[in-house]
Design an enzyme around this catalytic site. Structure first.
Site, mmCIF file in Angstrom:
data_model
loop_
_atom_site.group_PDB
_atom_site.id
_atom_site.type_symbol
_atom_site.label_atom_id
_atom_site.label_comp_id
_atom_site.label_asym_id
_atom_site.label_seq_id
_atom_site.Cartn_x
_atom_site.Cartn_y
_atom_site.Cartn_z
ATOM 1 N N HIS A 101 15.455 -12.164 10.324
ATOM 2 C CA HIS A 101 16.609 -12.570 9.508
ATOM 3 C C HIS A 101 16.355 -12.125 8.088
ATOM 4 O O HIS A 101 15.210 -11.894 7.680
ATOM 5 C CB HIS A 101 16.790 -14.089 9.546
ATOM 6 N N HIS A 115 17.633 -13.138 3.952
ATOM 7 C CA HIS A 115 18.292 -14.128 3.095
ATOM 8 C C HIS A 115 19.167 -13.428 2.073
ATOM 9 O O HIS A 115 18.763 -12.419 1.490
ATOM 10 C CB HIS A 115 17.259 -14.924 2.296
HETATM 11 P P1 5GP Z 1 11.819 -17.537 6.312
HETATM 12 O O1 5GP Z 1 10.837 -18.384 5.531
HETATM 13 O O2 5GP Z 1 11.328 -17.313 7.715
HETATM 14 O O3 5GP Z 1 12.212 -16.285 5.606
HETATM 15 O O4 5GP Z 1 13.154 -18.388 6.334
HETATM 16 C C1 5GP Z 1 13.498 -19.296 7.322
HETATM 17 C C2 5GP Z 1 14.693 -20.065 6.790
HETATM 18 O O5 5GP Z 1 15.315 -20.690 7.888
HETATM 19 C C3 5GP Z 1 14.336 -21.158 5.780
HETATM 20 O O6 5GP Z 1 14.947 -20.859 4.528
HETATM 21 C C4 5GP Z 1 14.902 -22.430 6.408
HETATM 22 O O7 5GP Z 1 15.547 -23.264 5.479
HETATM 23 C C5 5GP Z 1 15.875 -21.895 7.441
HETATM 24 N N1 5GP Z 1 16.016 -22.730 8.608
HETATM 25 C C6 5GP Z 1 14.991 -23.242 9.366
HETATM 26 N N2 5GP Z 1 15.495 -23.976 10.377
HETATM 27 C C7 5GP Z 1 16.854 -23.908 10.268
HETATM 28 C C8 5GP Z 1 17.922 -24.468 11.037
HETATM 29 O O8 5GP Z 1 17.741 -25.172 12.029
HETATM 30 N N3 5GP Z 1 19.179 -24.180 10.619
HETATM 31 C C9 5GP Z 1 19.421 -23.402 9.519
HETATM 32 N N4 5GP Z 1 20.697 -23.209 9.199
HETATM 33 N N5 5GP Z 1 18.447 -22.865 8.791
HETATM 34 C C10 5GP Z 1 17.168 -23.122 9.147
#
Ligand code: 5GP
Ligand code: ZN
Length: 137
Positions: A99, A101
């Protein structure tokens, strides 16, 4: 993969606030939003990180990111937008399903990514480029 939270969101097994959906991608609000309008763009298939994306998925992810970025700009008029995308724990990844952001940004909004510039010598840059050109072959 069965306990992957983003696979569950893609499958509709847990709720999300959806922004955009197409054949290959889903964009939805980040539950831990840094600023209002913070969106995640995920690919639909379970691909752990950028290294598993084929050209079609990579293109689809960035096409959706660009489309949603335009919507974020139109809807929130932020002062800036940061794209953030992490691969591996050391890079800050916490959900192991690819993913990226889209974070609306404002001066002094508290978001910070330390960027310890090393300014390597020109020969080092050339050597690094050569190493990567070889890896691309
Ligand atoms: P990463 O740190 O892997 O780049 O980002 C993961 C993101 O996923 C985090 O910003 C976190 O807030 C988001 N996230 C984790 N679990 C969920 C969820 O169940 N629903 C949503 N909408 N976002 C999530
Ligand atoms: Zn997944």
């Amino acid at each position: 993969m069965n306990d992957c939270v983003f696979c569950k969101i893609v499958a509709g097994q847990i709720p999300s606030a959806k922004v955009h959906e197409d054949e290959l991608t889903l964009a939805f609000m980040d539950i831990g939003a840094v600023n209002p309008g913070h969106v995640l763009v995920a690919v639909k298939p379970h691909v752990e990180n950028i290294f598993g994306l084929d050209d079609k998925l990579a293109a689809a992810a960035f096409q959706t990111a660009a489309r949603v970025a335009r919507a974020v700009q139109k809807a929130y008029s932020p002062e800036g937008v940061t794209l953030y995308q992490a691969n591996g724990a050391a890079a800050g990844q916490t959900v192991y399903h690819f993913h990226l952001h889209l974070v609306p940004r404002y001066e002094k909004d508290g978001m910070d990514l330390a960027w310890p510039v090393k300014n390597p010598p020109r020969e080092q840059l050339q050597a690094n480029a050569a190493k990567l050109r070889a890896a691309l072959e």
